[in-house]
Design an enzyme around this catalytic site. Structure first.
Site, PDB file in Angstrom:
ATOM      1  CG  ASP A  75      23.491  19.420  -3.986  1.00 51.99           C
ATOM      2  OD1 ASP A  75      22.309  19.740  -4.368  1.00 51.99           O
ATOM      3  OD2 ASP A  75      24.713  18.916  -3.244  1.00 51.99           O
ATOM      4  CB  CYS A 100      23.794  12.082  -1.910  1.00 52.65           C
ATOM      5  SG  CYS A 100      24.953  12.595  -1.006  1.00 52.65           S
ATOM      6  CD  GLU A 134      26.715  12.825  -4.856  1.00 54.72           C
ATOM      7  OE1 GLU A 134      28.057  12.873  -4.017  1.00 54.72           O
ATOM      8  OE2 GLU A 134      25.991  13.216  -4.267  1.00 54.72           O
TER       9      GLU A 134
END
Length: 385
Positions: A75, A100, A134
């Site tokens: 991601d 993240c 996200e």
């Protein structure tokens, strides 16, 4: 690992860390990734850009004797967080940060891809640099757009998520549920505003909302089996503008999390029922909106996960462990509902928690991650079912 990445994993991660972009806005990140991939040996590679998902990127490595096509997903989006790490390579953009660790996710994927560009795999491997994890469920968007069809069809898929709960470079996984599924919940209460001195002429939504919050908090404690996992949190409550005016409206915003889709649907059903009760009790209107999108529970496939765990336990027993399920949300759950596969943790050392403004993963995790995942994929391609 080639010299290109052996000496440059940290540099790549730091470059990506400086250009964080929010969901479906990752244009600079996409261009950076595309430029890196184009510097690799192109003999085995096919690059595919996605017209309807323009920040996404697919790269296919042709196998020498393919029996299957293996997917690997990384991601690429960031979070609306103001970075406070003080790093020299901190985010260049206000209120946007790779809090993240997706900068690590991308770097590890590039390292694995670079290896197989130089050392032809037996099976085909497709690397999916996915936007919008996200928010906006980029995995679901890609699947529904038919991205994984024809020569891009995947027989199985793998992905990692970094965590400060394990030492840098360690891996962890578990069979079955790894992460919870999530649902966003928005509730609006509509009554009648009025003068604070004449409450009988108004319909106070502060009182109604207060009662609603208390009742909603009993859903998990009195409806969910205590041996199973479920969470319902109201994180925002907004009502009123001034002390001497009765609020005619109130809004609540929260999240539901559960380790099974059945559990999530039970909680959602009870939310609807409780809200209908508030409507009757307070003679008001209650509007409820719940959105899950692609954020299903992350349920690891038994076959791919047993294979992954057995390999790691046999080859890296000191740096691998079985993890507990976590209430983390991940849209990889949607892809796993369509394609057999496995998600696992990558330890990044004892740093701040994920999504925090001071999250600073240890870059010592990068090279071990590339080496271990590459070794597993090579083993998997040689293994006979």
């Amino acid at each position: 690992m080639t010299e290109l990445l052996a000496n440059g994993l940290s540099q790549i991660r730091r470059a990506l860390h400086q250009i964080p972009e929010l969901a479906l806005q990752e244009f600079q990140t996409h261009d950076f990734l595309l430029n890196e991939v184009r510097q690799f040996n192109q003999e085995l590679l096919t690059i595919h850009e996605i017209p309807d998902l323009p920040t996404g990127l697919l790269v296919r490595v042709a196998g020498s004797a393919p029996k299957r096509t293996i997917g690997y997903r990384a991601d690429i989006d960031a979070l609306p967080v103001e970075e406070e790490t003080g790093l020299e390579f901190k985010s260049q953009y206000k209120h946007t940060m790779h809090a993240c660790g997706h900068d690590l996710h991308m770097t590890v994927a590039l390292g694995i891809l670079n290896h197989f560009a130089e050392h032809q795999p037996v099976d085909n491997i497709v690397f999916f640099f996915q936007p919008a994890e996200e928010s906006e469920n980029g995995g679901k968007l890609a699947y529904e757009q038919g991205v994984f069809t024809d020569e891009w069809h995947l027989d199985e898929i793998y992905a990692l998520h970094d965590t400060p709960d394990y030492a840098a470079g360690n891996l962890a996984c578990r069979p079955g549920v790894l992460f919870a599924g999530t649902t966003e919940v928005d509730i609006k209460l509509i009554g009648k505003s009025g003068h604070a001195g004449f409450p009988h002429e108004a319909n106070d939504m502060v009182v109604a909302a207060s009662n609603l919050v208390v009742q909603l908090q009993t859903i998990v404690s009195r409806n969910v089996d205590p041996t199973e996992g479920g969470v319902f949190t109201i994180g925002q409550l907004q009502a009123g503008h001034i002390r001497n005016v009765i609020a005619g409206e109130a809004e609540l915003h929260g999240t539901v999390r559960g380790f099974s889709q059945e559990m999530i649907m039970l909680i959602r059903k009870r939310i609807d029922e409780v809200c209908k009760g508030i409507e009757l009790a307070f003679d008001c209107q209650v509007e409820v909106e719940m959105r899950q999108g692609g954020y299903l529970p992350v349920v690891n496939n038994p076959a791919t996960t047993d294979r992954f765990i057995n390999f790691m336990q046999q080859n890296y027993p000191d740096t691998f462990q079985i993890s507990k399920p976590a209430m983390t949300g991940e849209d990889f759950g949607y892809l796993l509902s369509k394609i057999p596969g496995t998600m696992f943790w990558l330890g990044v050392g004892d740093t701040s928690q994920l999504h925090s403004s001071t999250f600073n993963p240890d870059e010592k995790a990068l090279e071990p991650a590339v080496q271990k995942i590459t070794a597993f994929l090579e083993y998997r391609m040689k293994e006979e079912n």
